[in-house]
Write a protein that holds these residues in place. Structure first.
Motif, PDB file in Angstrom:
ATOM      1  N   ILE A 281       1.270  -1.082  -0.106  1.00 58.61           N
ATOM      2  CA  ILE A 281      -0.028  -0.432   0.048  1.00 58.61           C
ATOM      3  C   ILE A 281       1.138   1.031   0.175  1.00 58.61           C
ATOM      4  N   GLN A 282       0.397   2.174  -0.889  1.00 52.60           N
ATOM      5  CA  GLN A 282       1.288   3.353  -1.100  1.00 52.60           C
ATOM      6  C   GLN A 282       0.385   4.948  -0.581  1.00 52.60           C
ATOM      7  N   ILE A 283       0.897   5.376  -0.959  1.00 52.83           N
ATOM      8  CA  ILE A 283       0.306   7.167  -0.526  1.00 52.83           C
ATOM      9  C   ILE A 283       0.435   7.746  -1.904  1.00 52.83           C
ATOM     10  N   GLY A 284      -0.993   7.952  -2.556  1.00 56.37           N
ATOM     11  CA  GLY A 284      -1.726   8.212  -3.875  1.00 56.37           C
ATOM     12  C   GLY A 284      -2.223   9.785  -4.097  1.00 56.37           C
ATOM     13  N   LEU A 285      -2.749   9.697  -4.676  1.00 58.01           N
ATOM     14  CA  LEU A 285      -2.794  11.581  -4.915  1.00 58.01           C
ATOM     15  C   LEU A 285      -4.810  12.396  -4.249  1.00 58.01           C
ATOM     16  N   HIS A 286      -5.250  10.757  -4.675  1.00 56.09           N
ATOM     17  CA  HIS A 286      -6.518  10.874  -3.937  1.00 56.09           C
ATOM     18  C   HIS A 286      -6.556   9.824  -3.618  1.00 56.09           C
ATOM     19  N   GLU A 287      -8.314  10.187  -2.527  1.00 56.41           N
ATOM     20  CA  GLU A 287      -8.686   9.088  -1.694  1.00 56.41           C
ATOM     21  C   GLU A 287      -9.003   7.625  -2.971  1.00 56.41           C
TER      22      GLU A 287
END
Length: 381
Positions: A190-196
C-alpha cells in the motif's frame, strides 16, 4: 454469517496443538477465552498462552520454537535474485464481489485491523486446489517509519495487506493450518497516492468504531477484489511462515508486484486510530525481514533484473549455470565494460609513454650530438 463468525472464534486448539507437518500456510486466527492464538493470522496476545508484542521480536524465539526456523517470513525480495518461472499459473478469484446485504465483521484484535471474510470468496486458479478466504488484515507503521512487512530490494512501503485463504479440501482453516498445502496468502503493498481510495474507505470510514482493543463492528459487503492491485498477473512466490507467533513455517506466499494507493489522510487514519491495551497506539505492527537460508523466490514475470530459467519446476531448484550467472545486472555489466575500457586505455598510454621515453633516450646517447660543427674557412687570395 453469524455461524461462520462463531466457527472462526472456536477454531483454536487445532493450531496450538498441531506441531507436526508444517510447511506452507499463513496467518491463523483463534479467539477462545484469550488463551489461544488467533486462527488465521496468529494475531492475538498469546501464542501458546504466552503474550507477545512487536517491540521485542527477539523474545519470540524463546517462547515459540518455530520463530527461529529457517523458513520464516517476511523477507526482502531481491529482484536481482528472483527467478522467472513461466510455469506459474495466473491467479483467478471468484466470489469477491459481495453484495451489500452480506455483513462483514471488522475488529481490532490488539495486533491488527482484521476483516472476517466468507468462505464463498475463493481462489479458483493459480494453485493445485481451490482456496477459500478466511480473513484479511493489515500491517503499517508511522509517518516516519513505513510499515510493510515484506520489502522490495530493501525498500519498505507504508503498509501491507494480507488476504488469508485455506485449502478447500480441509474442513476449516484450523485443520488446514498444520498442513503443507493448507494455506495461501495474497499480499499487496500500500502506497500513498493523490486521491482517496473509495474501496479502502469502506473499511476506514468506520475505523473509529473499533479503536479499542477487542472491539468490533459490522460493515456492508463490497467488492473485496478492489482492495488488491488492479493486475494480479505480476507476482513473487515463495514458501514461508506466519509473520506472528507461533511463526508456523506453513505459508505459501504470493506478493503482488503492482501496488495499491490510498490517500495520506486514509493512511493516517490507519496509523493513528487503533489502540492496543488502554492507551498504547497500535502501529509499527510489522515483523523485521528474515533470512532466506537458501530459499528461492520465484517471479511470474520477466523483468530486466530477473533471472530467466524456463526449465525451472515450480518452487524447484536452480541449475548450476543460473547460480553462476546470478547477480550480473545491467549496472554490473556496464561497470565491467567501463573497467575494461579504462584498463585498455591506460595500457595504450603506458606503451606510448614507454616508446617516447626510449626514443628520447636513444637521441641523447648518439655520439654525434657532441660534435661541434665548424664550417671550413677559405683562405683569402
Amino acid at each position: 454469517m453469524l455461524r461462520h463468525f462463531l466457527t472462526l472464534l472456536v477454531l483454536p486448539g487445532l493450531v496450538v496443538n498441531s506441531s507436526s507437518s508444517r510447511s506452507s500456510s499463513e496467518e491463523e486466527k483463534e479467539h477462545d477465552d484469550g488463551s489461544r492464538e488467533k486462527e488465521s493470522n496468529g494475531h492475538h496476545s498469546n501464542g501458546h498462552g504466552v503474550p507477545w508484542g512487536y517491540k521485542d521480536q527477539t523474545a519470540w524465539t524463546f517462547n515459540f520454537t518455530d520463530c527461529s526456523g529457517k523458513s520464516q517470513s517476511p523477507i526482502d525480495i531481491n529482484t536481482r535474485r528472483a527467478i522467472y518461472d513461466p510455469t506459474l499459473p495466473p491467479i483467478s478469484l471468484e466470489g469477491y464481489d459481495l453484495t451489500d446485504d452480506s455483513a462483514l465483521t471488522l475488529w481490532n484484535n490488539g495486533h491488527t485491523l482484521e476483516l472476517i471474510l466468507p468462505n464463498t470468496m475463493r481462489i479458483v486458479t493459480g494453485f493445485d486446489h481451490e482456496f477459500l478466504a478466511a480473513q484479511l488484515h493489515f500491517h503499517w507503521g508511522t509517518p516516519e517509519v513505513p510499515g510493510s512487512e515484506h520489502t522490495i530490494d530493501n525498500v519498505h512501503f507504508p503498509a501491507e495487506i494480507h488476504v488469508v485463504h485455506y485449502n478447500s479440501k480441509y474442513a476449516n482453516i484450523s485443520e488446514a493450518a498444520s498442513q503443507s498445502d493448507g494455506l495461501v496468502v495474497l499480499g499487496g503493498f500500500i502506497q500513498i497516492g493523490l486521491h482517496e481510495n473509495e474501496n479502502y474507505e469502506k473499511i476506514l470510514a468506520v475505523i473509529t468504531d473499533v479503536s479499542i482493543e477487542e472491539s468490533n463492528t459490522e460493515i456492508p459487503g463490497f467488492n473485496v477484489r478492489h482492495l488488491l492491485p488492479n493486475k494480479l498477473d505480476r507476482f513473487y512466490r515463495y514458501n514461508g511462515s506466519l509473520t506472528t507467533p507461533p511463526c508456523y513455517q506453513t505459508v505459501n506466499w504470493t506478493i503482488f508486484n503492482d501496488t495499491i494507493t490510498v490517500s495520506r489522510k486514509q493512511l493516517k487514519a490507519l496509523e493513528n486510530t487503533l489502540k492496543a491495551g488502554q492507551e498504547e497506539h497500535l502501529n509499527k505492527n510489522f515483523r523485521a525481514p528474515q533470512l532466506l537460508y537458501g530459499r528461492h523466490v520465484l517471479a511470474s514475470f520477466m523483468a530486466s533484473s530477473t533471472i530467466k530459467n524456463p526449465g525451472l519446476g515450480r518452487m524447484g531448484e536452480r541449475n548450476q549455470s543460473t547460480e553462476q550467472s546470478e547477480g550480473l545486472s545491467r549496472g554490473d555489466i556496464l561497470a565491467i565494460a567501463f573497467g575494461v575500457l579504462f584498463g585498455v586505455s591506460l595500457l595504450c598510454f603506458l606503451l606510448y609513454t614507454y616508446q617516447q621515453h626510449r626514443k628520447y633516450t636513444s637521441i641523447t646517447k648518439d655520439p654525434r650530438q657532441n660534435v661541434i660543427y665548424k664550417p671550413a674557412m677559405k683562405a683569402e687570395a
